[in-house]
Scaffold this motif. Structure first.
Motif, PDB file in Angstrom:
ATOM      1  N   SER A  39      39.201  37.244  34.630  1.00  0.00           N
ATOM      2  CA  SER A  39      40.389  37.673  35.228  1.00  0.00           C
ATOM      3  C   SER A  39      41.055  39.103  35.339  1.00  0.00           C
ATOM      4  N   ILE A  40      40.271  39.728  34.282  1.00  0.00           N
ATOM      5  CA  ILE A  40      40.389  40.932  34.375  1.00  0.00           C
ATOM      6  C   ILE A  40      39.696  42.226  35.112  1.00  0.00           C
ATOM      7  N   VAL A  41      38.751  41.520  35.960  1.00  0.00           N
ATOM      8  CA  VAL A  41      37.982  42.386  36.860  1.00  0.00           C
ATOM      9  C   VAL A  41      38.830  43.312  37.848  1.00  0.00           C
ATOM     10  N   GLY A  42      39.922  42.685  38.139  1.00  0.00           N
ATOM     11  CA  GLY A  42      40.783  43.480  39.179  1.00  0.00           C
ATOM     12  C   GLY A  42      41.199  45.098  38.707  1.00  0.00           C
ATOM     13  N   PHE A  43      41.045  45.280  37.365  1.00  0.00           N
ATOM     14  CA  PHE A  43      41.209  46.371  36.899  1.00  0.00           C
ATOM     15  C   PHE A  43      40.211  47.664  37.532  1.00  0.00           C
ATOM     16  N   ILE A  44      38.911  47.012  37.872  1.00  0.00           N
ATOM     17  CA  ILE A  44      38.004  47.973  38.487  1.00  0.00           C
ATOM     18  C   ILE A  44      37.949  47.695  40.047  1.00  0.00           C
ATOM     19  N   GLY A  45      38.944  46.969  40.771  1.00  0.00           N
ATOM     20  CA  GLY A  45      38.863  46.759  42.055  1.00  0.00           C
ATOM     21  C   GLY A  45      37.998  45.299  42.648  1.00  0.00           C
ATOM     22  N   ALA A  46      37.465  44.634  41.762  1.00  0.00           N
ATOM     23  CA  ALA A  46      36.560  43.599  42.237  1.00  0.00           C
ATOM     24  C   ALA A  46      37.612  42.418  42.503  1.00  0.00           C
ATOM     25  N   VAL A  47      37.444  41.674  43.391  1.00  0.00           N
ATOM     26  CA  VAL A  47      38.285  40.636  43.873  1.00  0.00           C
ATOM     27  C   VAL A  47      37.790  39.217  43.291  1.00  0.00           C
TER      28      VAL A  47
END
Length: 260
Positions: free
Chosen positions: A201-209
């Protein structure tokens, strides 16, 4: 054994029933408003497509990272178990300990950010691949400790018995010790897989959807954070519950295979 299986099955069914009942109660209390909010957030504008894409990416990251973690964890575990005073082996053992200490001693978010923005600062491709690598390296540190615990749970007399029969250390490990260690470590490995899925759930920090980012985009567009985030929480709970049941079934089959 049969009683324990029946007990686990009853617990799983009760958990599902509680979730379904809670959803029904909330739905019946304010049905019209909920239907309107669901249509606004998830039907209009085909936002469900983005959710499905995020769900697919979440599963991909989890699967690839778990397989990578198993490979890294097994390799580290084997390196730490080598009985040799060779300088090269000693250096490998030290590096393995440093690796495990770093990835177990720092937050996953920090690891993800450092790997993406520092180590792979030159990378301009899909951040999904960096997320898979980062979570795989993180998982490898924990898997190595899980497997090490599984190996230590095997009586030391089995290693001594194998060696006394003239078998090499590697043969005893692969043919006798490791299969039993895997059997003992199966529940913990299943928990590691579930933990990985939730940590994505934290991959949004690097722009991954992923699933979380897909829901967050919907909430930012409609400003209905309450409904969207509640649905997101229910979605994660159902996914984890289904995976838990599937892993339990897989564990039972693998246990029968190992015993056979």
């Amino acid at each position: 054994m049969v009683k324990q299986k029946n007990k686990d099955r009853i617990i799983n069914y009760c958990m599902i029933a509680v979730v379904v009942l809670a959803i029904l109660i909330v739905f019946l209390v304010d049905r019209d408003k909920i239907i309107t909010n669901l249509q606004k957030n998830f039907i209009k504008g085909n936002t469900y497509i983005e959710i499905l894409m995020g769900l697919l990416n979440t599963f991909l990251i989890t699967l690839v990272a778990f397989i990578l973690g198993l490979c890294i964890g097994t390799l580290i575990c084997l390196i730490e178990g080598i009985q040799s005073q060779n300088v090269f082996v000693i250096i490998l053992k030290k590096l393995a300990k440093i690796y495990v200490s770093i990835f177990r001693g720092t937050p996953t978010t920090v690891q993800l950010l450092i790997i993406y923005f520092v180590i792979f600062a030159f990378y301009s491709g899909n951040p999904l691949f960096i997320a898979m690598l980062a979570f795989g390296m993180n998982s490898g540190a924990y898997v190595s400790e899980i497997l090490r615990g599984g190996i230590h749970s095997v009586p030391t007399g089995q290693m001594e018995a194998g060696r006394s029969l003239g078998l090499s250390y590697s043969t005893v490990m692969t043919k006798i010790i490791f299969p039993q260690a895997i059997k003992n470590a199966l529940p913990s490995l299943g928990n590691e897989c579930i933990t990985l899925l939730k940590e994505t759930s934290i991959v949004g920090f690097i722009g991954a959807v992923d699933l979380t980012l897909a829901f967050r985009k919907i909430a930012n567009a409609t400003y209905d954070y309450q409904t969207v985030y509640l649905v997101m929480g229910v979605a994660y709970f159902i996914i984890v519950l289904l995976i838990t049941i599937a892993l339990k079934k897989l564990e039972e089959r693998l246990m029968r295979y190992v015993k056979g």
